[in-house]
Write an enzyme that holds these catalytic residues in place. Structure first.
Site, PDB file in Angstrom:
ATOM      1  N   GLN A  11       0.900  -1.165   0.068  1.00 57.47           N
ATOM      2  CA  GLN A  11       0.152  -0.015   0.084  1.00 57.47           C
ATOM      3  C   GLN A  11       1.027   1.306   0.007  1.00 57.47           C
ATOM      4  OE1 GLN A  11      -4.072  -0.833   2.413  1.00 57.47           O
ATOM      5  NE2 GLN A  11      -2.161  -1.217   3.553  1.00 57.47           N
ATOM      6  N   ASP A  36      14.995  -8.843  -2.953  1.00 60.30           N
ATOM      7  CA  ASP A  36      14.648  -9.555  -1.610  1.00 60.30           C
ATOM      8  C   ASP A  36      15.837  -9.000  -0.679  1.00 60.30           C
ATOM      9  OD1 ASP A  36      14.616 -11.390   0.453  1.00 60.30           O
ATOM     10  OD2 ASP A  36      15.237 -13.166  -0.786  1.00 60.30           O
ATOM     11  N   ILE A  37      15.149  -8.241   0.186  1.00 57.40           N
ATOM     12  CA  ILE A  37      15.802  -7.478   1.015  1.00 57.40           C
ATOM     13  C   ILE A  37      16.716  -8.282   2.021  1.00 57.40           C
ATOM     14  CG2 ILE A  37      14.799  -5.277   0.962  1.00 57.40           C
ATOM     15  CD1 ILE A  37      13.319  -5.965   3.752  1.00 57.40           C
ATOM     16  N   THR A  62       4.316  -8.376   7.380  1.00 60.09           N
ATOM     17  CA  THR A  62       3.162  -7.634   7.935  1.00 60.09           C
ATOM     18  C   THR A  62       1.889  -8.594   8.546  1.00 60.09           C
ATOM     19  OG1 THR A  62       2.169  -7.052   5.936  1.00 60.09           O
ATOM     20  CG2 THR A  62       3.822  -5.603   6.874  1.00 60.09           C
ATOM     21  N   THR A 101       6.287   0.413  13.190  1.00 58.05           N
ATOM     22  CA  THR A 101       5.073   0.269  13.441  1.00 58.05           C
ATOM     23  C   THR A 101       4.647   0.731  15.148  1.00 58.05           C
ATOM     24  OG1 THR A 101       3.256  -1.562  13.957  1.00 58.05           O
ATOM     25  CG2 THR A 101       5.373  -2.160  14.025  1.00 58.05           C
ATOM     26  N   TYR A 125       5.528  -9.915  15.577  1.00 58.11           N
ATOM     27  CA  TYR A 125       5.420  -8.866  14.651  1.00 58.11           C
ATOM     28  C   TYR A 125       6.270  -7.751  15.047  1.00 58.11           C
ATOM     29  CZ  TYR A 125       4.050  -5.121  11.829  1.00 58.11           C
ATOM     30  OH  TYR A 125       3.966  -3.973  10.955  1.00 58.11           O
ATOM     31  N   TRP A 150      -2.530   1.529  11.325  1.00 55.45           N
ATOM     32  CA  TRP A 150      -3.753   1.214  10.821  1.00 55.45           C
ATOM     33  C   TRP A 150      -3.718   1.896   9.413  1.00 55.45           C
ATOM     34  CZ3 TRP A 150      -8.137   2.361  14.697  1.00 55.45           C
ATOM     35  CH2 TRP A 150      -8.123   1.664  15.868  1.00 55.45           C
TER      36      TRP A 150
END
Length: 289
Positions: A11, A36-37, A62, A101, A125, A150
């Site tokens: 997103q 690919d990190i 995520t 986050t 996470y 969010w």
């Protein structure tokens, strides 16, 4: 300015690409199958080819609930992947802007979390994202780390789109009312990242969401109200508040994760927009897709 963006199909990655100023920025955006990190050699090769001035990392693991039983992969992406990018940025003299986050906090506070508050993640996470933050800070102290929460967009899967679908399919909905935070339209976060991308004086840890406070229940009610106004839903259905304990999930979520944006606003010159206004903006875009 050459800007390398990871996670272009997510997103935020998608919004960053679409909101780039093409006049003065060359964007090199890669999906996870293109960069690919977690593969240090692949990262170094891509940096060597692009020679970026700025790197914006939106790539992340995520899947909050799945992470509880898949911690190895969560840490591989969110910690080692972040470290790999920081090391490459240091080698190639590039700035790093990294997205983290609100899940680094346990949600026991009753006022907005400051960047100076001590993290205490409740699950894998959050722990993996916090490990990524600390890994970056060890390698590249001047990197920008921005925590958000969010997140939703007109692109990809998210709470807003799920609610719109369920409101068309179900006679009524129950939505959690005892988890409090702030929705974030990914386009607004993308604008903040672009705003600071060329300002090397902006360094360190920041928080950014939209303005205001909501529960998931409040958010759902607003989605229905605005979607009805805009003709995106045909009829109103009852939306009822429920407790999180009624619908247990593998991962425990913070009950309160409102974060303080003062530093991010002051250092960027951008002010946050109230989440309801941003929701309206996103729905307008979604209606025209």
């Amino acid at each position: 300015m050459k800007v390398l963006i990871t996670g272009k199909n997510g997103q935020l990655g998608w919004e960053l690409v679409n909101r780039a100023s093409t006049d003065d920025v060359d964007v090199y955006a890669f999906a996870s199958d293109e960069l690919d990190i977690t593969d240090s050699l692949s990262v170094q090769e891509k940096f060597s080819a692009v020679q970026p001035d700025v790197v914006i990392n939106t790539a992340a693991y995520t899947a909050v609930d799945r992470a509880e039983s898949d911690s190895e992969n969560a840490f591989l992406v969110n910690e080692q992947g972040a470290i790999n990018l920081a090391q490459a940025c240091k080698k190639f003299n590039a700035r790093l802007l990294h997205v983290s986050t609100d899940f680094v906090f346990d949600g026991t506070k009753h006022s907005p979390y400051l960047t100076t508050d001590t993290p205490n993640p409740l699950g894998v996470y959050g722990a993996s994202k916090l490990a990524g933050e600390r890994g970056i800070q060890n390698v590249l102290p001047e990197a920008v780390i921005v925590r958000t929460a969010w997140v939703y967009s007109s692109h990809g899967n998210n709470f807003v789109k799920t609610m719109l679908r369920l409101m068309q399919e179900k006679p009524q909905l129950g939505v959690v009312s005892d988890q409090i935070g702030t929705p974030t339209y990914a386009a607004g976060l993308a604008d903040w990242l672009w705003q600071i991308s060329s300002n090397s004086r902006v360094q360190g840890l920041y928080h950014w969401t939209d303005a205001g406070v909501a529960s998931w229940y409040d958010f759902a009610v607003a989605i229905q109200e605005l979607a009805l106004e805009k003709g995106m839903l045909e009829k109103e259905i009852p939306v009822r508040p429920i407790y999180a304990a009624q619908y247990p999930t593998p991962a425990k979520r913070p009950a309160f994760s409102v974060i303080d944006k003062t530093g991010a606003e002051n250092d960027s010159g951008l002010q946050t927009t109230h989440w309801r206004k941003q929701l309206s903006n996103m729905l307008d875009k979604l209606a025209n897709v």
